[in-house]
Design a protein around this motif. Structure first.
Motif, PDB file in Angstrom:
ATOM      1  N   THR A  16     -21.366   5.664   2.825  1.00 17.37           N
ATOM      2  CA  THR A  16     -22.172   4.450   2.750  1.00 17.37           C
ATOM      3  C   THR A  16     -23.056   4.476   1.501  1.00 17.37           C
ATOM      4  O   THR A  16     -23.741   5.473   1.250  1.00 17.37           O
ATOM      5  N   PRO A  17     -23.079   3.406   0.689  1.00 11.30           N
ATOM      6  CA  PRO A  17     -23.824   3.400  -0.579  1.00 11.30           C
ATOM      7  C   PRO A  17     -25.293   3.020  -0.387  1.00 11.30           C
ATOM      8  O   PRO A  17     -25.769   1.994  -0.879  1.00 11.30           O
ATOM      9  N   TYR A  18     -26.012   3.861   0.342  1.00  9.90           N
ATOM     10  CA  TYR A  18     -27.432   3.615   0.621  1.00  9.90           C
ATOM     11  C   TYR A  18     -28.212   4.904   0.377  1.00  9.90           C
ATOM     12  O   TYR A  18     -27.622   5.985   0.233  1.00  9.90           O
ATOM     13  N   ARG A  19     -29.549   4.795   0.362  1.00 11.17           N
ATOM     14  CA  ARG A  19     -30.375   5.995   0.162  1.00 11.17           C
ATOM     15  C   ARG A  19     -30.074   7.028   1.250  1.00 11.17           C
ATOM     16  O   ARG A  19     -29.972   8.221   0.973  1.00 11.17           O
ATOM     17  N   GLN A  20     -29.961   6.584   2.502  1.00  9.17           N
ATOM     18  CA  GLN A  20     -29.514   7.447   3.590  1.00  9.17           C
ATOM     19  C   GLN A  20     -28.022   7.207   3.757  1.00  9.17           C
ATOM     20  O   GLN A  20     -27.603   6.173   4.270  1.00  9.17           O
ATOM     21  N   SER A  21     -27.220   8.136   3.281  1.00  7.22           N
ATOM     22  CA  SER A  21     -25.775   7.927   3.238  1.00  7.22           C
ATOM     23  C   SER A  21     -25.063   8.704   4.337  1.00  7.22           C
ATOM     24  O   SER A  21     -25.450   9.837   4.659  1.00  7.22           O
ATOM     25  N   TYR A  22     -24.022   8.084   4.902  1.00  8.17           N
ATOM     26  CA  TYR A  22     -23.198   8.712   5.933  1.00  8.17           C
ATOM     27  C   TYR A  22     -21.731   8.642   5.521  1.00  8.17           C
ATOM     28  O   TYR A  22     -21.342   7.822   4.678  1.00  8.17           O
ATOM     29  N   ALA A  23     -20.916   9.469   6.144  1.00 12.12           N
ATOM     30  CA  ALA A  23     -19.469   9.328   6.016  1.00 12.12           C
ATOM     31  C   ALA A  23     -19.048   8.107   6.831  1.00 12.12           C
ATOM     32  O   ALA A  23     -19.706   7.750   7.825  1.00 12.12           O
ATOM     33  N   ARG A  24     -17.936   7.476   6.430  1.00 17.66           N
ATOM     34  CA  ARG A  24     -17.585   6.199   7.079  1.00 17.66           C
ATOM     35  C   ARG A  24     -16.067   6.006   7.155  1.00 17.66           C
ATOM     36  O   ARG A  24     -15.362   6.122   6.164  1.00 17.66           O
ATOM     37  N   PHE A  25     -15.603   5.711   8.368  1.00 23.25           N
ATOM     38  CA  PHE A  25     -14.234   5.263   8.605  1.00 23.25           C
ATOM     39  C   PHE A  25     -14.260   3.749   8.843  1.00 23.25           C
ATOM     40  O   PHE A  25     -15.248   3.207   9.333  1.00 23.25           O
ATOM     41  N   ALA A  26     -13.154   3.086   8.525  1.00 23.02           N
ATOM     42  CA  ALA A  26     -13.036   1.651   8.805  1.00 23.02           C
ATOM     43  C   ALA A  26     -11.615   1.343   9.268  1.00 23.02           C
ATOM     44  O   ALA A  26     -10.811   0.779   8.530  1.00 23.02           O
ATOM     45  N   PRO A  27     -11.275   1.704  10.505  1.00 22.95           N
ATOM     46  CA  PRO A  27      -9.937   1.412  11.028  1.00 22.95           C
ATOM     47  C   PRO A  27      -9.681  -0.093  11.053  1.00 22.95           C
ATOM     48  O   PRO A  27     -10.508  -0.871  11.533  1.00 22.95           O
ATOM     49  N   SER A  28      -8.523  -0.499  10.538  1.00 21.10           N
ATOM     50  CA  SER A  28      -8.221  -1.923  10.428  1.00 21.10           C
ATOM     51  C   SER A  28      -6.815  -2.209  10.940  1.00 21.10           C
ATOM     52  O   SER A  28      -6.138  -1.325  11.482  1.00 21.10           O
ATOM     53  N   LEU A  29      -6.369  -3.442  10.728  1.00 19.95           N
ATOM     54  CA  LEU A  29      -5.066  -3.867  11.245  1.00 19.95           C
ATOM     55  C   LEU A  29      -3.898  -3.115  10.629  1.00 19.95           C
ATOM     56  O   LEU A  29      -2.803  -3.106  11.202  1.00 19.95           O
ATOM     57  N   ILE A  30      -4.095  -2.501   9.479  1.00 20.58           N
ATOM     58  CA  ILE A  30      -2.974  -1.804   8.840  1.00 20.58           C
ATOM     59  C   ILE A  30      -2.854  -0.366   9.337  1.00 20.58           C
ATOM     60  O   ILE A  30      -1.962   0.367   8.906  1.00 20.58           O
ATOM     61  N   ASN A  31      -3.744   0.047  10.255  1.00 21.38           N
ATOM     62  CA  ASN A  31      -3.707   1.407  10.805  1.00 21.38           C
ATOM     63  C   ASN A  31      -3.056   1.429  12.187  1.00 21.38           C
ATOM     64  O   ASN A  31      -2.875   0.394  12.821  1.00 21.38           O
ATOM     65  N   ASN A  32      -2.741   2.632  12.658  1.00 21.74           N
ATOM     66  CA  ASN A  32      -2.215   2.812  14.011  1.00 21.74           C
ATOM     67  C   ASN A  32      -2.887   4.011  14.669  1.00 21.74           C
ATOM     68  O   ASN A  32      -3.668   4.738  14.042  1.00 21.74           O
ATOM     69  N   GLU A  33      -2.584   4.205  15.941  1.00 24.26           N
ATOM     70  CA  GLU A  33      -3.235   5.260  16.717  1.00 24.26           C
ATOM     71  C   GLU A  33      -2.948   6.648  16.149  1.00 24.26           C
ATOM     72  O   GLU A  33      -3.810   7.538  16.172  1.00 24.26           O
ATOM     73  N   LEU A  62       0.829  -1.205   0.000  1.00 21.95           N
ATOM     74  CA  LEU A  62       0.000   0.000   0.000  1.00 21.95           C
ATOM     75  C   LEU A  62       0.866   1.259   0.000  1.00 21.95           C
ATOM     76  O   LEU A  62       1.842   1.368   0.748  1.00 21.95           O
ATOM     77  N   THR A  63       0.472   2.239  -0.811  1.00 23.47           N
ATOM     78  CA  THR A  63       1.185   3.499  -0.850  1.00 23.47           C
ATOM     79  C   THR A  63       1.200   4.173   0.526  1.00 23.47           C
ATOM     80  O   THR A  63       0.239   4.065   1.294  1.00 23.47           O
ATOM     81  N   ARG A  64       2.281   4.849   0.817  1.00 24.45           N
ATOM     82  CA  ARG A  64       2.398   5.613   2.057  1.00 24.45           C
ATOM     83  C   ARG A  64       1.927   7.049   1.866  1.00 24.45           C
ATOM     84  O   ARG A  64       2.010   7.860   2.787  1.00 24.45           O
ATOM     85  N   ASP A  65       1.446   7.357   0.672  1.00 20.18           N
ATOM     86  CA  ASP A  65       0.992   8.718   0.393  1.00 20.18           C
ATOM     87  C   ASP A  65      -0.347   9.023   1.055  1.00 20.18           C
ATOM     88  O   ASP A  65      -0.737  10.189   1.149  1.00 20.18           O
ATOM     89  N   TYR A  66      -1.058   7.973   1.476  1.00 22.42           N
ATOM     90  CA  TYR A  66      -2.372   8.152   2.087  1.00 22.42           C
ATOM     91  C   TYR A  66      -2.506   7.318   3.354  1.00 22.42           C
ATOM     92  O   TYR A  66      -1.889   6.262   3.483  1.00 22.42           O
ATOM     93  N   VAL A  67      -3.358   7.815   4.264  1.00 21.91           N
ATOM     94  CA  VAL A  67      -3.834   6.999   5.378  1.00 21.91           C
ATOM     95  C   VAL A  67      -5.017   6.200   4.851  1.00 21.91           C
ATOM     96  O   VAL A  67      -5.990   6.779   4.353  1.00 21.91           O
ATOM     97  N   GLN A  68      -4.941   4.893   4.940  1.00 23.35           N
ATOM     98  CA  GLN A  68      -5.952   4.020   4.348  1.00 23.35           C
ATOM     99  C   GLN A  68      -7.001   3.643   5.394  1.00 23.35           C
ATOM    100  O   GLN A  68      -6.767   2.808   6.262  1.00 23.35           O
ATOM    101  N   LEU A  69      -8.166   4.281   5.317  1.00 25.57           N
ATOM    102  CA  LEU A  69      -9.256   3.971   6.242  1.00 25.57           C
ATOM    103  C   LEU A  69     -10.464   3.411   5.488  1.00 25.57           C
ATOM    104  O   LEU A  69     -11.606   3.568   5.912  1.00 25.57           O
ATOM    105  N   SER A  70     -10.176   2.741   4.373  1.00 26.30           N
ATOM    106  CA  SER A  70     -11.249   2.113   3.598  1.00 26.30           C
ATOM    107  C   SER A  70     -10.778   0.801   2.983  1.00 26.30           C
ATOM    108  O   SER A  70     -11.268   0.387   1.938  1.00 26.30           O
ATOM    109  N   THR A  71      -9.832   0.131   3.647  1.00 25.21           N
ATOM    110  CA  THR A  71      -9.287  -1.107   3.072  1.00 25.21           C
ATOM    111  C   THR A  71     -10.271  -2.269   3.130  1.00 25.21           C
ATOM    112  O   THR A  71     -10.040  -3.299   2.491  1.00 25.21           O
ATOM    113  N   PHE A  72     -11.362  -2.123   3.895  1.00 26.53           N
ATOM    114  CA  PHE A  72     -12.375  -3.184   3.939  1.00 26.53           C
ATOM    115  C   PHE A  72     -13.052  -3.373   2.585  1.00 26.53           C
ATOM    116  O   PHE A  72     -13.652  -4.418   2.323  1.00 26.53           O
TER     117      PHE A  72
END
Length: 437
Positions: free
Chosen positions: A406-423, A50-60
């Motif tokens: 979120t890809p729904y009629r009622q859409s929200y912003a979404r983070f998905a912190p995963s194992l490849i992230n840190n504090e 994964l590129t280090r140019d971005y913080v990846q909070l959508s790897t799911f």
């Protein structure tokens, strides 16, 4: 291809031909990838290109291939490119069983109960298209399900006399009337009618981040089934993709009859892979939709009885696939087992709790995902006052942080912190949301 000879056993001798690039199918990390200790999240991150140019909070959404998986894909690809006929014949009768065994070691259940697919969507379509439903019977689903469940069931209803009905299991994921286990179970019980033969739900809702209490729901269904005849028993089907690779669960102990998940998301498997686990009762109430290419072919040739073919093998769609990807799936399961399922769950919940607590402290943010870990998993959904969710995603991308809506009629912003992230990455993302006040 002399398929009859291979199915009869004589062709398996090709394994002795020493085909170019012949591989051991042991599910161990490649020597090209350094072994990592359980809980060593920094070393895990180094396994990804994964590129280090971005913080990846959508790897799911679609996983980058970690080094052990990428190395296995390349080994299989090389062998197939050099001698495709011999290499395929060497493995096609045995390798799906080995992959299913690796899956069972990770997810629970037996290898013969597992079918291999290309995605969650394919798995859901296979299950719902194959269920033995009669005219007048009902499938009960929820208003919280993804497009793939909705459309698979809608297509099924169009082809049969069975009906589909939806219920809401909660009104508010977070807030004054926030979702509770008791509320979900009570609404499920109230929604089941004498006509209900299938209950279809989603373990973790990608629309809100809510995680359903599957075991408690299964217990409620079991209690209802105790008062029904065998031909009226309710089957419990679960889209489990956003808990699979996060939660430390044995799917065979969740109480469902079918558990469907893609393996190219949280589990870091090869792109274009997925699994279906079915209970013995579940498979007994399902018909194959696409002919299998394994032992089922031998049934067609009259060389083996159908009762000798494992359900998972019988239900695995046949045809030619991206074999180098499917055959590399055991490495993904091995990597997660090496990390430790309990540690994986703890780490992902830790990062998600940090995210939710940070967002909840911001007056201009509305958090929708429950704070409690028994009702949430690896997705965090929220709104920023005065900023449309699409604009939130764009602004964050401009700041070097990749998230999603979120890809729904009622859409929200979404983070998905995963194992490849840190504090530190979570703090950076929170700081950018805070700056939108």
């Amino acid at each position: 291809m002399l398929r009859r000879e291979f199915l009869g056993g004589t062709g398996l001798a090709l394994g002795a031909l020493g085909t170019t690039g012949g591989l051991s199918l042991e599910t161990k990390a490649s020597s090209e990838a350094k072994a990592i200790a359980p809980g060593d999240w920094k070393s895990l991150r180094e396994l990804f290109p994964l590129t280090r140019d971005y913080v990846q909070l959508s790897t799911f959404l679609l996983a980058s291939h970690p080094a052990p998986v990428a190395a296995a894909i390349e080994r299989h690809r090389k062998a197939l490119d050099e001698n495709p006929a011999d290499y395929w014949h060497e493995h096609f009768m045995t390798i799906d069983g080995e992959i299913s065994a690796a899956a069972a070691q990770y997810m629970g259940g037996r290898a013969d109960q597992i079918a291999l697919t290309d995605s969650t969507t394919m798995g859901l379509a296979m299950v719902y298209s194959g269920l033995k439903l009669q005219p007048g019977e009902e499938v009960l689903q929820t208003t919280h399900d993804h497009y793939s469940t909705d459309m698979s069931l809608a297509h099924r209803a169009e082809r049969t006399g069975a009906s589909v009905r939806k219920i809401s299991l909660y009104d508010d994921p977070q807030g004054i009337s926030a979702v509770t286990v008791e509320q979900v179970v009570d609404r499920l019980r109230a929604g089941i009618s004498p006509k209900t033969r299938v209950v279809a739900v989603t373990w973790v809702h990608s629309s809100t981040g809510v995680k359903l209490p599957i075991r408690a729901m299964a217990d409620a269904i079991t209690a209802i089934n105790e008062g029904r005849g065998e031909d009226k028993q309710i089957l419990f089907c679960v889209d489990g993709v956003h808990g699979f690779g996060v939660e430390d669960e044995d799917v065979s102990q969740l109480g469902c009859d079918f558990f469907v998940a893609g393996t190219h998301k949280w589990i870091f498997g090869p792109r274009g892979t997925g699994v279906i686990w079915g209970s013995d009762r579940g498979w007994a109430n399902s018909n194959p939709v696409i002919p299998g290419f394994g032992g089922s072919y031998g049934v067609w040739l009259g060389e083996v009885g159908a009762d000798k073919i494992p359900a998972g093998d019988h239900m695995t769609p046949g045809g030619f696939h991206s074999f180098e990807h499917r055959w590399a799936l055991p490495e993904a399961f091995e990597l997660h087992l090496q990390l430790g399922k309990k540690r994986v769950q703890s780490r992902i919940h830790q990062l998600n709790t940090q995210t939710k607590e940070g967002l909840a402290a911001m007056p201009h943010v509305t958090l929708y995902t429950p704070m409690a870990t028994d009702l949430s998993s690896g997705l965090v959904c929220f709104d920023v006052a005065g900023v449309p969710q699409v604009e939130v995603v764009k602004r964050m991308h401009d700041k070097g942080i990749i998230m999603s809506s979120t890809p729904y009629r009622q859409s929200y912003a979404r983070f998905a912190p995963s194992l490849i992230n840190n504090e530190q990455e979570i703090d950076r993302a929170l700081a950018e949301i805070r700056a939108m006040a």
